[in-house]
Design a protein around this motif. Structure first.
Motif, short mmCIF file in Angstrom:
data_model
loop_
_atom_site.label_atom_id
_atom_site.label_comp_id
_atom_site.label_asym_id
_atom_site.label_seq_id
_atom_site.Cartn_x
_atom_site.Cartn_y
_atom_site.Cartn_z
N GLU A 197 0.93 -1.25 -0.28
CA GLU A 197 0.00 -0.05 -0.05
C GLU A 197 0.80 1.04 -0.08
O GLU A 197 0.56 2.26 -0.80
N ILE A 198 1.91 1.16 0.78
CA ILE A 198 2.61 2.38 0.86
C ILE A 198 3.65 2.74 -0.38
O ILE A 198 3.56 3.59 -0.88
N THR A 225 13.19 1.84 5.94
CA THR A 225 11.97 1.01 5.71
C THR A 225 11.57 1.70 4.39
O THR A 225 11.28 0.77 3.79
N ILE A 226 11.40 2.92 4.25
CA ILE A 226 11.16 3.26 2.69
C ILE A 226 12.12 2.50 1.58
O ILE A 226 11.54 2.27 0.43
N LYS A 227 13.35 2.72 1.87
CA LYS A 227 14.42 1.83 0.96
C LYS A 227 14.15 0.51 0.82
O LYS A 227 14.21 -0.04 -0.41
N TRP A 228 13.73 -0.03 1.80
CA TRP A 228 13.44 -1.54 1.85
C TRP A 228 12.10 -1.66 0.87
O TRP A 228 12.29 -2.83 0.05
N ILE A 229 11.30 -0.98 1.15
CA ILE A 229 9.93 -1.07 0.44
C ILE A 229 10.10 -0.96 -1.14
O ILE A 229 9.87 -1.63 -2.01
N ALA A 230 11.03 0.08 -1.51
CA ALA A 230 11.26 0.31 -3.04
C ALA A 230 12.08 -0.87 -3.37
O ALA A 230 11.84 -1.16 -4.44
N SER A 231 13.10 -1.54 -2.75
CA SER A 231 13.71 -2.57 -2.98
C SER A 231 12.74 -3.97 -3.27
O SER A 231 12.71 -4.57 -4.13
#
Length: 157
Positions: free
Chosen positions: A95-96, A122-128
């Motif tokens: 969702e993010i 965490t945002i970097k992890w989500i992008a990955s």
């Protein structure tokens, strides 16, 4: 900030103060000015709900009136496993990512430096993970949205 774009707010502890102001502005835009206002998502954290969740009623009112679309709350001292706002962000990774990448959401983070670093990671992890980017691409992506004013952090010790 374009009112029609979604915002993701991360404000644990006293970091909730500017998020309250953002929600007040979005409520005014939506209700008084009849503007199309994007989705508003808040990640709030504190140690104990009974002692630290002092804006609970206000957040519930924002939800009831339709301004706050999603509220995720982490109470870090109420369970044996400590859960923080970055853990909730990771749980909502798909969702993010959709909000950030497809809907061009802005992300506002306010609070302690350590939390801000954890949220950035965490945002970097989500992008990955969700965005299927290599680590260096995810870092560049986060740097770019930060430069574009879509990832704003106000942090202190």
């Amino acid at each position: 900030m374009q009112p029609s774009r979604p915002i993701i707010m991360v404000g644990p502890g006293t970091g909730i103060a500017p998020m309250r102001a953002l929600l007040q502005e979005r409520s005014y835009q939506r209700i008084q000015q009849n503007l199309l206002v994007g989705e508003n998502v808040l990640y709030f954290g504190c140690k104990n709900r009974d002692q630290d969740y002092i804006y609970k009623n206000e957040m519930e009112l924002f939800q009831k009136e339709g301004t706050l679309n999603k509220l995720q709350v982490a109470f870090s001292r109420e369970t044996t496993k400590r859960v923080y706002v970055q853990h909730l962000l990771a749980e909502d990774a798909r969702e993010i990512w959709m909000m950030i990448d497809e809907q061009k959401a802005s992300i506002y983070v306010c609070g302690a430096k350590k939390m801000g670093s954890d949220v950035t990671n965490t945002i970097k992890w989500i992008a990955s993970e969700v965005g299927k980017m290599r680590h260096d691409e995810a870092k560049a992506y986060v740097d770019r949205i930060s430069k574009d004013g879509r990832f704003v952090q106000e942090l202190w010790a």
